[in-house]
Design a protein around this motif. Structure first.
Motif, mmCIF file in Angstrom:
data_model
loop_
_atom_site.group_PDB
_atom_site.id
_atom_site.type_symbol
_atom_site.label_atom_id
_atom_site.label_comp_id
_atom_site.label_asym_id
_atom_site.label_seq_id
_atom_site.Cartn_x
_atom_site.Cartn_y
_atom_site.Cartn_z
ATOM 1 N N PHE A 157 12.967 64.677 73.695
ATOM 2 C CA PHE A 157 12.444 64.801 72.340
ATOM 3 C C PHE A 157 11.240 63.883 72.125
ATOM 4 C CE2 PHE A 157 16.666 66.587 70.876
ATOM 5 C CZ PHE A 157 16.152 67.790 70.408
ATOM 6 N N ALA A 158 11.281 62.697 72.702
ATOM 7 C CA ALA A 158 10.162 61.766 72.559
ATOM 8 C C ALA A 158 8.903 62.315 73.232
ATOM 9 C CB ALA A 158 10.534 60.403 73.136
ATOM 10 N N ASP A 159 9.055 62.903 74.419
ATOM 11 C CA ASP A 159 7.911 63.504 75.106
ATOM 12 C C ASP A 159 7.340 64.671 74.298
ATOM 13 O OD1 ASP A 159 8.175 61.708 77.181
ATOM 14 O OD2 ASP A 159 9.208 63.110 78.516
ATOM 15 N N LEU A 160 8.220 65.463 73.707
ATOM 16 C CA LEU A 160 7.776 66.606 72.915
ATOM 17 C C LEU A 160 7.065 66.153 71.644
ATOM 18 C CD1 LEU A 160 11.001 68.658 73.538
ATOM 19 C CD2 LEU A 160 8.705 69.445 74.140
ATOM 20 N N LEU A 161 7.548 65.074 71.057
ATOM 21 C CA LEU A 161 6.878 64.515 69.887
ATOM 22 C C LEU A 161 5.459 64.086 70.239
ATOM 23 C CD1 LEU A 161 6.794 63.460 66.997
ATOM 24 C CD2 LEU A 161 8.054 61.431 67.772
ATOM 25 N N ALA A 162 5.281 63.482 71.404
ATOM 26 C CA ALA A 162 3.938 63.086 71.842
ATOM 27 C C ALA A 162 3.038 64.311 72.001
ATOM 28 C CB ALA A 162 4.029 62.312 73.155
ATOM 29 N N GLY A 163 3.584 65.423 72.461
ATOM 30 C CA GLY A 163 2.806 66.643 72.604
ATOM 31 C C GLY A 163 2.314 67.175 71.268
ATOM 32 N N VAL A 164 3.139 67.076 70.229
ATOM 33 C CA VAL A 164 2.714 67.518 68.901
ATOM 34 C C VAL A 164 1.558 66.660 68.401
ATOM 35 C CG1 VAL A 164 3.406 67.851 66.500
ATOM 36 C CG2 VAL A 164 4.986 68.410 68.320
ATOM 37 N N ARG A 165 1.589 65.388 68.708
ATOM 38 C CA ARG A 165 0.485 64.516 68.295
ATOM 39 C C ARG A 165 -0.829 64.969 68.924
ATOM 40 N NH1 ARG A 165 2.025 58.478 69.352
ATOM 41 N NH2 ARG A 165 0.069 58.156 68.196
ATOM 42 N N GLU A 166 -0.779 65.471 70.155
ATOM 43 C CA GLU A 166 -1.990 65.999 70.780
ATOM 44 C C GLU A 166 -2.478 67.252 70.041
ATOM 45 O OE1 GLU A 166 -3.920 64.774 73.214
ATOM 46 O OE2 GLU A 166 -2.648 62.998 73.050
#
Length: 205
Positions: free
Chosen positions: A71-80
């Motif tokens: 979930f943390a990695d996916l959250l970082a992707g949304v920030r991109e």
């Protein structure tokens, strides 16, 4: 066949409706009026902020380190993705802070946040996976034939990095979810809301 693949295959009709939607085809061939794309960018940025919050709720509700990290990695992707939208906003004079969500946008964000708040990790994954898989599908389907001012949009979602994010969420769904009617209903509802969002973007210029 994995559960995530089975869920996606079951919604082929909605995936095709999204790909063939005049809004998406207008992105691909560059004929989409700029005001329609600008409206979409503003609404999608609003949506993505809620999508990020839903991932953050997934982090908070994670039962193990694997889910937390995913979930943390996916959250970082949304920030991109949000940075992409901010770039469009800067170039085209879109005030993202003044966005008033369309009913279609609110329906989707309300569904996501309610599911992430109350539904547990499995239903959260089911509600969020369609967006990721559908956009990867759209980007990959349009790659190589997109022309005009929206090529960057296509490249973003055709990128292998975005495919990996979609696959990460699908793997998480496969790990934490059982095949239940509620899970399938959440997945289908998200797919319907995706098509509804494109409908709204096409009609609300």
């Amino acid at each position: 066949m994995t559960l995530s693949h089975d869920l996606w295959t079951a919604e082929t009709g909605l995936a095709t409706a999204a790909l063939e939607h005049p809004f998406v085809q207008g992105i691909a061939d560059g004929t989409l009026p700029r005001e329609r794309f600008a409206g979409y960018v503003a609404q999608d940025a609003f949506f993505l902020e809620s999508f990020a919050r839903a991932y953050a709720l997934g982090v908070a509700h994670s039962a193990d380190r694997t889910s937390l990290d995913a979930f943390a990695d996916l959250l970082a992707g949304v920030r991109e993705e949000l940075r992409l939208h901010a770039g469009y906003a800067d170039r085209w004079g879109i005030d993202l802070a003044a966005v008033e969500p369309w009913p279609a946008t609110s329906a989707y964000t309300d569904f996501l946040l309610a599911t992430a708040s109350l539904g547990g990790a499995a239903l959260t994954c089911a509600a969020m996976t369609p967006c990721m898989r559908l956009y990867a599908h759209l980007g990959q389907s349009l790659a190589g034939r997109a022309v005009g001012p929206y090529e960057e949009w296509v490249r973003t979602y055709a990128d292998p990095g975005f495919e990996e994010l979609a696959a990460t969420l699908e793997r998480l769904l496969d790990d934490v979810a059982d095949d239940t009617p509620a899970l399938r209903a959440a997945y289908r509802r998200a797919m319907e809301l995706e098509v509804g969002f494109f409908d709204a973007a096409w009609l609300n210029a």
